[in-house]
Design a protein around this motif. Structure first.
Motif, PDB file in Angstrom:
ATOM      1  N   PRO A  81       0.809  -1.141  -0.046  1.00 17.90           N
ATOM      2  CA  PRO A  81      -0.124   0.004  -0.140  1.00 17.90           C
ATOM      3  C   PRO A  81       0.702   1.186   0.025  1.00 17.90           C
ATOM      4  O   PRO A  81       2.213   1.245   0.580  1.00 17.90           O
ATOM      5  CB  PRO A  81      -0.849  -0.053   1.326  1.00 17.90           C
ATOM      6  N   ALA A  82       0.408   2.322  -0.778  1.00 16.51           N
ATOM      7  CA  ALA A  82       1.019   3.587  -0.780  1.00 16.51           C
ATOM      8  C   ALA A  82       1.092   4.249   0.616  1.00 16.51           C
ATOM      9  O   ALA A  82      -0.029   4.250   1.365  1.00 16.51           O
ATOM     10  CB  ALA A  82       0.459   4.372  -1.904  1.00 16.51           C
ATOM     11  N   ARG A  83       2.069   4.939   0.981  1.00 14.92           N
ATOM     12  CA  ARG A  83       2.012   5.531   2.290  1.00 14.92           C
ATOM     13  C   ARG A  83       1.280   6.978   2.165  1.00 14.92           C
ATOM     14  O   ARG A  83       1.141   7.387   0.868  1.00 14.92           O
ATOM     15  CB  ARG A  83       3.523   5.938   2.774  1.00 14.92           C
ATOM     16  N   PRO A  84       0.685   7.190   3.400  1.00 15.11           N
ATOM     17  CA  PRO A  84      -0.027   8.508   3.192  1.00 15.11           C
ATOM     18  C   PRO A  84       0.598   9.540   3.045  1.00 15.11           C
ATOM     19  O   PRO A  84       1.756   9.687   3.115  1.00 15.11           O
ATOM     20  CB  PRO A  84      -0.773   8.670   4.577  1.00 15.11           C
ATOM     21  N   ASP A  85       0.057  10.608   2.233  1.00 13.41           N
ATOM     22  CA  ASP A  85       0.595  11.968   1.802  1.00 13.41           C
ATOM     23  C   ASP A  85       0.901  12.854   3.202  1.00 13.41           C
ATOM     24  O   ASP A  85      -0.210  13.086   3.897  1.00 13.41           O
ATOM     25  CB  ASP A  85      -0.055  12.650   0.773  1.00 13.41           C
ATOM     26  N   ARG A  86       2.060  13.051   3.591  1.00  9.17           N
ATOM     27  CA  ARG A  86       2.207  13.784   4.857  1.00  9.17           C
ATOM     28  C   ARG A  86       1.411  15.287   4.953  1.00  9.17           C
ATOM     29  O   ARG A  86       1.003  15.419   5.878  1.00  9.17           O
ATOM     30  CB  ARG A  86       3.755  14.078   4.899  1.00  9.17           C
ATOM     31  N   ALA A  87       1.289  15.758   3.643  1.00 10.96           N
ATOM     32  CA  ALA A  87       0.785  17.144   3.648  1.00 10.96           C
ATOM     33  C   ALA A  87      -0.787  16.999   4.174  1.00 10.96           C
ATOM     34  O   ALA A  87      -1.437  18.001   4.664  1.00 10.96           O
ATOM     35  CB  ALA A  87       0.824  17.797   2.333  1.00 10.96           C
ATOM     36  N   ALA A  88      -1.387  15.865   3.727  1.00 16.52           N
ATOM     37  CA  ALA A  88      -2.717  16.040   3.897  1.00 16.52           C
ATOM     38  C   ALA A  88      -3.147  15.484   5.553  1.00 16.52           C
ATOM     39  O   ALA A  88      -4.200  15.363   5.863  1.00 16.52           O
ATOM     40  CB  ALA A  88      -3.389  14.530   3.228  1.00 16.52           C
ATOM     41  N   HIS A  89      -2.006  15.306   6.571  1.00 19.38           N
ATOM     42  CA  HIS A  89      -2.043  14.766   7.754  1.00 19.38           C
ATOM     43  C   HIS A  89      -1.613  15.671   8.767  1.00 19.38           C
ATOM     44  O   HIS A  89      -1.586  15.523  10.055  1.00 19.38           O
ATOM     45  CB  HIS A  89      -1.795  13.411   7.938  1.00 19.38           C
ATOM     46  N   VAL A  90      -0.372  16.603   8.232  1.00 19.73           N
ATOM     47  CA  VAL A  90       0.072  17.559   9.136  1.00 19.73           C
ATOM     48  C   VAL A  90      -0.010  19.202   8.773  1.00 19.73           C
ATOM     49  O   VAL A  90      -0.328  19.526   7.543  1.00 19.73           O
ATOM     50  CB  VAL A  90       1.527  17.555   8.890  1.00 19.73           C
ATOM     51  N   SER A  91      -0.338  19.908   9.846  1.00 20.29           N
ATOM     52  CA  SER A  91      -0.399  21.410   9.628  1.00 20.29           C
ATOM     53  C   SER A  91       0.361  21.921  10.835  1.00 20.29           C
ATOM     54  O   SER A  91       0.964  21.248  11.746  1.00 20.29           O
ATOM     55  CB  SER A  91      -1.799  21.878   9.803  1.00 20.29           C
TER      56      SER A  91
END
Length: 203
Positions: A183-193
């Motif tokens: 599985p592809a790893r999550p996109d960091r930008a979608a989970h971090v602010s």
């Protein structure tokens, strides 16, 4: 400035290995034992916990005991879901047969100043530490829950009387050959602010 490259390199290698960890479903023998199993359990005991309550508890289920445990799951499902018990019974028996080792992870919840959720999170952190240790030693595992994790009869069977409780089971073994895509790893930008002070003043 001192050269820290030699000291940093093995840490980066370890982090690279950690970043390659993923949940592994198809498992086969061998499961860890001896010194390897001790290291995995010790990793669980290094999890953070508020108040030094050390609420984590681990129950190792392996060998022939897996089959006996499977029969206890059959008894539990017959009580909680008699309409589907026959179908689920075979599913649970097959699950324990194909899983080289199970580690039940729970928290001994102690009333007092430390909120219950923090004690449960400590047990969850212990489970994650063990999954990381499994991976770094070349084994595989998956954290699973489902109805058995929340069944009071199964909890009692494994030594978790309310308010203590299970947080789940780790399936443990060696990754079996698989053609399934990673599985592809999550996109960091979608989970971090990043919170900034002007956000507070503008509200």
């Amino acid at each position: 400035m001192p050269d820290i490259t030699p000291a940093r390199e093995p840490r980066l290698l370890a982090l690279d290995q950690l970043l390659s960890r993923r949940s592994v479903g198809p498992l086969q023998e061998p499961a860890p034992e001896g010194a390897d199993l001790d290291l995995i359990l010790d990793a669980g005991l290094r999890a953070p916990d508020h108040g030094r309550l050390r609420p984590w508890r681990f129950v190792v289920i392996r060998g022939e005991a897996r089959l006996a445990y499977g029969e206890k799951l059959v008894e539990a499902v017959a009580l909680r879901d008699p309409a589907n018990a026959a179908t689920l019974a075979e599913r649970y028996r097959a699950w324990v047969r194909r899983t080289p080792m199970l580690i039940a992870v729970g928290a001994v919840v102690k009333p007092g100043n430390i909120p219950e959720i923090e004690q449960l999170l400590a047990a969850g952190a212990a489970a994650m530490n063990m999954l990381n240790a499994l991976h770094m030693l070349g084994y595989g595992g998956m954290w699973v829950t489902g109805p058995n994790a929340y069944d009071p009869n199964v909890n009692t069977l494994l030594g978790f009387e309310a308010p203590s409780r299970l947080v789940g089971f780790l399936t443990v073994g060696t990754p079996a050959p698989s053609t399934a895509p990673v599985p592809a790893r999550p996109d960091r930008a979608a989970h971090v602010s990043e919170w900034k002070a002007e956000q507070s003043s503008a509200s």
